[in-house]
Design a protein around this motif. Structure first.
Motif, PDB file in Angstrom:
ATOM      1  N   THR A  79       4.506  26.687 -19.788  1.00  9.02           N
ATOM      2  CA  THR A  79       4.783  25.365 -20.330  1.00  9.02           C
ATOM      3  C   THR A  79       6.248  25.078 -20.014  1.00  9.02           C
ATOM      4  OG1 THR A  79       3.191  25.645 -22.105  1.00  9.02           O
ATOM      5  CG2 THR A  79       4.911  24.003 -22.456  1.00  9.02           C
ATOM      6  N   PHE A  80       6.566  23.846 -19.720  1.00 11.58           N
ATOM      7  CA  PHE A  80       7.945  23.473 -19.421  1.00 11.58           C
ATOM      8  C   PHE A  80       8.475  22.538 -20.489  1.00 11.58           C
ATOM      9  CE2 PHE A  80       7.125  25.431 -15.498  1.00 11.58           C
ATOM     10  CZ  PHE A  80       8.330  25.613 -14.841  1.00 11.58           C
ATOM     11  N   ALA A  81       9.729  22.746 -20.860  1.00 11.76           N
ATOM     12  CA  ALA A  81      10.419  21.849 -21.778  1.00 11.76           C
ATOM     13  C   ALA A  81      11.462  21.066 -20.977  1.00 11.76           C
ATOM     14  CB  ALA A  81      11.080  22.634 -22.899  1.00 11.76           C
ATOM     15  N   LYS A  82      12.053  20.084 -21.621  1.00  8.40           N
ATOM     16  CA  LYS A  82      13.013  19.183 -20.984  1.00  8.40           C
ATOM     17  C   LYS A  82      14.161  19.953 -20.323  1.00  8.40           C
ATOM     18  CE  LYS A  82      16.432  15.699 -22.249  1.00  8.40           C
ATOM     19  NZ  LYS A  82      17.078  15.047 -23.387  1.00  8.40           N
ATOM     20  N   GLY A  83      14.293  19.762 -19.015  1.00 10.62           N
ATOM     21  CA  GLY A  83      15.353  20.411 -18.271  1.00 10.62           C
ATOM     22  C   GLY A  83      16.688  19.702 -18.435  1.00 10.62           C
ATOM     23  N   GLY A  84      17.749  20.384 -18.024  1.00 12.55           N
ATOM     24  CA  GLY A  84      19.089  19.806 -18.089  1.00 12.55           C
ATOM     25  C   GLY A  84      19.778  19.922 -16.743  1.00 12.55           C
ATOM     26  N   ALA A  85      20.474  18.857 -16.337  1.00 15.42           N
ATOM     27  CA  ALA A  85      21.231  18.852 -15.086  1.00 15.42           C
ATOM     28  C   ALA A  85      22.683  18.514 -15.407  1.00 15.42           C
ATOM     29  CB  ALA A  85      20.643  17.845 -14.106  1.00 15.42           C
ATOM     30  N   PHE A  86      23.597  19.315 -14.880  1.00 20.98           N
ATOM     31  CA  PHE A  86      25.011  19.178 -15.214  1.00 20.98           C
ATOM     32  C   PHE A  86      25.852  19.234 -13.945  1.00 20.98           C
ATOM     33  CE2 PHE A  86      22.620  21.236 -18.533  1.00 20.98           C
ATOM     34  CZ  PHE A  86      22.905  20.435 -19.633  1.00 20.98           C
ATOM     35  N   PHE A 130       0.012   9.688 -19.897  1.00 18.23           N
ATOM     36  CA  PHE A 130       0.094  10.131 -18.513  1.00 18.23           C
ATOM     37  C   PHE A 130       1.501  10.031 -17.966  1.00 18.23           C
ATOM     38  CE2 PHE A 130      -4.558   9.274 -18.578  1.00 18.23           C
ATOM     39  CZ  PHE A 130      -4.941  10.575 -18.319  1.00 18.23           C
ATOM     40  N   GLY A 131       2.261   9.085 -18.446  1.00 20.82           N
ATOM     41  CA  GLY A 131       3.649   8.968 -18.009  1.00 20.82           C
ATOM     42  C   GLY A 131       4.496  10.121 -18.496  1.00 20.82           C
ATOM     43  N   ALA A 132       4.245  10.568 -19.715  1.00 19.61           N
ATOM     44  CA  ALA A 132       5.033  11.665 -20.274  1.00 19.61           C
ATOM     45  C   ALA A 132       4.630  12.997 -19.670  1.00 19.61           C
ATOM     46  CB  ALA A 132       4.858  11.716 -21.783  1.00 19.61           C
ATOM     47  N   GLY A 133       3.366  13.220 -19.479  1.00 16.79           N
ATOM     48  CA  GLY A 133       2.915  14.531 -19.028  1.00 16.79           C
ATOM     49  C   GLY A 133       2.459  14.557 -17.595  1.00 16.79           C
ATOM     50  N   GLY A 134       2.325  13.420 -16.977  1.00 16.16           N
ATOM     51  CA  GLY A 134       1.844  13.390 -15.604  1.00 16.16           C
ATOM     52  C   GLY A 134       0.349  13.584 -15.540  1.00 16.16           C
ATOM     53  N   CYS A 135      -0.241  13.171 -14.445  1.00 16.24           N
ATOM     54  CA  CYS A 135      -1.689  13.277 -14.267  1.00 16.24           C
ATOM     55  C   CYS A 135      -2.080  14.581 -13.600  1.00 16.24           C
ATOM     56  CB  CYS A 135      -2.186  12.107 -13.408  1.00 16.24           C
ATOM     57  SG  CYS A 135      -1.845  10.500 -14.114  1.00 16.24           S
ATOM     58  N   SER A 136      -1.097  15.400 -13.284  1.00 13.78           N
ATOM     59  CA  SER A 136      -1.393  16.572 -12.475  1.00 13.78           C
ATOM     60  C   SER A 136      -1.850  17.775 -13.274  1.00 13.78           C
ATOM     61  CB  SER A 136      -0.144  16.946 -11.673  1.00 13.78           C
ATOM     62  OG  SER A 136       0.892  17.287 -12.562  1.00 13.78           O
ATOM     63  N   GLY A 137      -1.923  17.666 -14.595  1.00  9.92           N
ATOM     64  CA  GLY A 137      -2.365  18.796 -15.399  1.00  9.92           C
ATOM     65  C   GLY A 137      -1.253  19.786 -15.697  1.00  9.92           C
ATOM     66  N   GLU A 138       0.006  19.428 -15.381  1.00 12.09           N
ATOM     67  CA  GLU A 138       1.110  20.317 -15.665  1.00 12.09           C
ATOM     68  C   GLU A 138       1.269  20.469 -17.168  1.00 12.09           C
ATOM     69  OE1 GLU A 138       4.388  18.373 -13.829  1.00 12.09           O
ATOM     70  OE2 GLU A 138       3.731  18.869 -11.832  1.00 12.09           O
ATOM     71  N   ASN A 139       1.682  21.658 -17.604  1.00 12.84           N
ATOM     72  CA  ASN A 139       1.942  21.892 -19.017  1.00 12.84           C
ATOM     73  C   ASN A 139       3.358  21.452 -19.330  1.00 12.84           C
ATOM     74  OD1 ASN A 139      -0.553  23.070 -19.509  1.00 12.84           O
ATOM     75  ND2 ASN A 139       0.151  25.053 -18.771  1.00 12.84           N
ATOM     76  N   VAL A 140       3.484  20.412 -20.127  1.00  7.56           N
ATOM     77  CA  VAL A 140       4.790  19.881 -20.495  1.00  7.56           C
ATOM     78  C   VAL A 140       4.838  19.718 -22.005  1.00  7.56           C
ATOM     79  CG1 VAL A 140       6.414  17.979 -20.203  1.00  7.56           C
ATOM     80  CG2 VAL A 140       4.877  18.578 -18.335  1.00  7.56           C
ATOM     81  N   THR A 141       5.921  20.169 -22.614  1.00 11.46           N
ATOM     82  CA  THR A 141       6.086  19.926 -24.033  1.00 11.46           C
ATOM     83  C   THR A 141       7.282  19.008 -24.238  1.00 11.46           C
ATOM     84  OG1 THR A 141       6.344  20.867 -26.224  1.00 11.46           O
ATOM     85  CG2 THR A 141       7.481  22.010 -24.467  1.00 11.46           C
ATOM     86  N   THR A 142       7.097  18.017 -25.051  1.00  6.82           N
ATOM     87  CA  THR A 142       8.206  17.139 -25.389  1.00  6.82           C
ATOM     88  C   THR A 142       8.668  17.448 -26.802  1.00  6.82           C
ATOM     89  OG1 THR A 142       6.626  15.449 -26.080  1.00  6.82           O
ATOM     90  CG2 THR A 142       7.517  15.273 -23.847  1.00  6.82           C
ATOM     91  N   GLN A 143       7.984  18.387 -27.456  1.00  5.35           N
ATOM     92  CA  GLN A 143       8.358  18.783 -28.804  1.00  5.35           C
ATOM     93  C   GLN A 143       9.483  19.804 -28.741  1.00  5.35           C
ATOM     94  OE1 GLN A 143       4.839  20.341 -30.578  1.00  5.35           O
ATOM     95  NE2 GLN A 143       3.908  18.342 -30.894  1.00  5.35           N
ATOM     96  N   LYS A 144      10.309  19.788 -29.760  1.00  3.48           N
ATOM     97  CA  LYS A 144      11.377  20.760 -29.869  1.00  3.48           C
ATOM     98  C   LYS A 144      10.756  22.126 -30.168  1.00  3.48           C
ATOM     99  CE  LYS A 144      15.838  20.992 -32.136  1.00  3.48           C
ATOM    100  NZ  LYS A 144      16.721  20.324 -33.082  1.00  3.48           N
ATOM    101  N   LEU A 145      11.152  23.136 -29.431  1.00  6.62           N
ATOM    102  CA  LEU A 145      10.615  24.486 -29.611  1.00  6.62           C
ATOM    103  C   LEU A 145      11.293  25.167 -30.784  1.00  6.62           C
ATOM    104  CD1 LEU A 145      10.930  25.478 -25.879  1.00  6.62           C
ATOM    105  CD2 LEU A 145       8.802  25.019 -27.081  1.00  6.62           C
ATOM    106  N   GLU A 146      10.550  26.022 -31.468  1.00  2.56           N
ATOM    107  CA  GLU A 146      11.128  26.825 -32.534  1.00  2.56           C
ATOM    108  C   GLU A 146      10.910  28.279 -32.164  1.00  2.56           C
ATOM    109  OE1 GLU A 146      10.580  27.525 -37.281  1.00  2.56           O
ATOM    110  OE2 GLU A 146      10.219  25.502 -36.486  1.00  2.56           O
ATOM    111  N   THR A 147      11.982  29.050 -32.147  1.00  8.77           N
ATOM    112  CA  THR A 147      11.883  30.448 -31.759  1.00  8.77           C
ATOM    113  C   THR A 147      13.011  31.244 -32.402  1.00  8.77           C
ATOM    114  OG1 THR A 147      11.567  31.936 -29.876  1.00  8.77           O
ATOM    115  CG2 THR A 147      13.256  30.221 -29.620  1.00  8.77           C
ATOM    116  N   GLU A 148      13.043  32.528 -32.117  1.00 10.95           N
ATOM    117  CA  GLU A 148      14.083  33.425 -32.614  1.00 10.95           C
ATOM    118  C   GLU A 148      15.001  33.807 -31.456  1.00 10.95           C
ATOM    119  OE1 GLU A 148      11.984  36.793 -34.168  1.00 10.95           O
ATOM    120  OE2 GLU A 148      10.657  35.520 -35.355  1.00 10.95           O
ATOM    121  N   PRO A 149      16.292  34.078 -31.733  1.00 14.86           N
ATOM    122  CA  PRO A 149      17.211  34.460 -30.658  1.00 14.86           C
ATOM    123  C   PRO A 149      16.705  35.620 -29.796  1.00 14.86           C
ATOM    124  CG  PRO A 149      18.440  34.001 -32.651  1.00 14.86           C
ATOM    125  CD  PRO A 149      16.969  33.948 -33.022  1.00 14.86           C
TER     126      PRO A 149
END
Length: 194
Positions: free
Chosen positions: A163-170, A15-34
């Motif tokens: 689904t959301f993956a880890k965001g970045g802030a700069f 629940f800490g990683a994904g929250g209790c709100s039912g949001e779609n969150v992935t902590t796995q590294k995505l694999e895709t094509e450019p």
């Protein structure tokens, strides 16, 4: 007793990683094509544009600039005043172009400056204009000290079927020296198949 404690710890972790709100969150590294990566961004000062261009170079994805039909004032104070008002009112300005063949993209990096602790209104318009069902959104922001603030949370509200993956802030003021930080973050969230 140990099993119960372990089960509670696992539940808390889940629940800490994904929250209790039912949001779609992935902590796995995505694999895709450019060809399935879109890097969409809005930039007023050029900071978010720089970050987006670096992400595009790293991923080989398609770069798309989110532009409001009516540009924001070029003067800092006038822009700040307009942005503050629009952010508070949830304004969605009309955009001047659309992404061609949006359906072909699976992974969408979405970039915005942090304006008043949320995304810039043109980004709100962009997110509202497309169906993000089955897609993964990766938020990134440039900021003057506020970090991600509510940007990602507000993006999730609009794109509730993505689904959301880890965001970045700069930091905007040092973004041109952040190429290594951008590279590290991109490598943490996505692997590209050639």
């Amino acid at each position: 007793m140990k099993m119960r404690t372990m089960a509670l710890m696992m539940a808390a972790s889940f629940f800490g990683a994904g929250g209790c709100s039912g949001e779609n969150v992935t902590t796995q590294k995505l694999e895709t094509e450019p060809g399935k990566v879109l890097v969409a961004y809005y930039s007023w000062s050029g900071n978010t544009r720089f970050a987006a261009e670096q992400i595009q170079k790293l991923t080989g994805g398609t770069l798309f600039e989110i532009r409001p039909r009516k540009a924001y004032p070029s003067g800092y104070s006038a822009c700040v005043d307009q942005a503050k008002k629009e952010c508070r009112e949830g304004v969605k300005p009309e955009l001047d172009s659309k992404v061609e063949n949006f359906a072909k993209y699976d992974v969408i990096f979405v970039g915005s400056p942090n304006w008043w602790s949320t995304m810039a209104p043109p980004v709100r318009s962009f997110l509202s204009d497309y169906d993000f069902s089955g897609k993964t959104v990766i938020p990134f922001v440039t900021h003057g000290g506020g970090g991600m603030a509510n940007c990602e949370r507000d993006m999730r509200k609009i794109c509730s079927k993505a689904t959301f993956a880890k965001g970045g802030a700069f930091s905007g003021s040092s973004i041109r020296n952040a190429e290594e930080a951008l590279r590290k973050w991109v490598s943490e969230v996505v692997t590209l198949r050639k």
